[in-house]
Design a protein around this motif. Structure first.
Motif, PDB file in Angstrom:
ATOM      1  N   LEU A  57       0.898  -1.275  -0.150  1.00 32.49           N
ATOM      2  CA  LEU A  57      -0.180  -0.080   0.042  1.00 32.49           C
ATOM      3  C   LEU A  57       0.972   1.173  -0.042  1.00 32.49           C
ATOM      4  N   SER A  58       1.903   1.218   0.706  1.00 29.60           N
ATOM      5  CA  SER A  58       3.029   2.527   0.822  1.00 29.60           C
ATOM      6  C   SER A  58       3.452   2.486  -0.650  1.00 29.60           C
ATOM      7  N   GLU A  59       3.894   1.568  -1.264  1.00 36.95           N
ATOM      8  CA  GLU A  59       4.467   1.705  -2.662  1.00 36.95           C
ATOM      9  C   GLU A  59       3.440   2.183  -3.327  1.00 36.95           C
ATOM     10  N   LEU A  60       1.977   1.799  -3.397  1.00 37.70           N
ATOM     11  CA  LEU A  60       1.107   2.274  -4.092  1.00 37.70           C
ATOM     12  C   LEU A  60       0.766   3.984  -4.113  1.00 37.70           C
ATOM     13  N   GLU A  61       0.666   4.236  -2.770  1.00 38.34           N
ATOM     14  CA  GLU A  61       0.524   5.647  -2.438  1.00 38.34           C
ATOM     15  C   GLU A  61       1.634   6.540  -2.956  1.00 38.34           C
ATOM     16  N   ARG A  62       2.934   5.881  -3.009  1.00 37.78           N
ATOM     17  CA  ARG A  62       4.099   6.871  -3.475  1.00 37.78           C
ATOM     18  C   ARG A  62       4.119   6.916  -4.957  1.00 37.78           C
ATOM     19  N   GLY A  63       3.305   6.046  -5.635  1.00 37.28           N
ATOM     20  CA  GLY A  63       3.305   6.244  -7.014  1.00 37.28           C
ATOM     21  C   GLY A  63       4.496   4.968  -7.570  1.00 37.28           C
ATOM     22  N   ARG A  64       4.938   4.168  -6.711  1.00 37.67           N
ATOM     23  CA  ARG A  64       5.988   3.414  -7.256  1.00 37.67           C
ATOM     24  C   ARG A  64       5.271   1.955  -7.732  1.00 37.67           C
ATOM     25  N   LYS A  65       4.176   1.567  -7.608  1.00 35.08           N
ATOM     26  CA  LYS A  65       3.585   0.397  -8.044  1.00 35.08           C
ATOM     27  C   LYS A  65       2.416   0.668  -8.938  1.00 35.08           C
ATOM     28  N   GLU A  66       2.113  -0.082 -10.125  1.00 35.97           N
ATOM     29  CA  GLU A  66       0.825   0.054 -10.649  1.00 35.97           C
ATOM     30  C   GLU A  66      -0.162  -0.901  -9.840  1.00 35.97           C
ATOM     31  N   VAL A  67      -1.493  -0.410 -10.033  1.00 35.45           N
ATOM     32  CA  VAL A  67      -2.473  -1.135  -9.256  1.00 35.45           C
ATOM     33  C   VAL A  67      -3.384  -1.575 -10.108  1.00 35.45           C
TER      34      VAL A  67
END
Length: 109
Positions: A57-67
């Motif tokens: 979730l942290s990676e998602l919120e920082r825009g590092r991972k595609e969801v």
């Protein structure tokens, strides 16, 4: 009639490199973080409710991972909102950033 030629050491550039268009994953991450902040819940609480690891979730919120759409739906459900609301928020922020870049370009000309 005489002609003169100027020789420049460096090429003259009137424009700076254009700002890159914002990425969807970054806009979605910012929107998810904003919705979570509005609800006043921690990342860990959201992770538990959505059944997603806090790290991811942290990676998602920082825009590092595609969801994925399934994961986005799970997180939105845990936030008590809809996927469409999060997408509209993300698209709106992308549009604002794009408009700001356009205005900055026009102001330089």
């Amino acid at each position: 009639m005489m002609k003169y030629t100027a020789v420049l050491e460096k090429p003259v550039t009137s424009r700076k490199a254009p700002m890159p268009e914002p990425l969807l994953r970054e806009a979605l991450g910012a929107a998810l973080r904003a919705f979570r902040a509005d609800k006043g819940i921690t990342l860990r609480e959201l992770a538990e409710a959505s059944r997603v690891s806090p790290g991811y979730l942290s990676e998602l919120e920082r825009g590092r991972k595609e969801v994925s759409s399934e994961l986005l739906a799970s997180v939105c459900h845990a936030l008590g909102t809809t996927v469409s609301d999060v997408l509209i928020e993300a698209a709106g922020s992308m549009a604002v950033r794009s408009a700001e870049a356009d205005l900055a370009r026009v102001a330089r000309v």
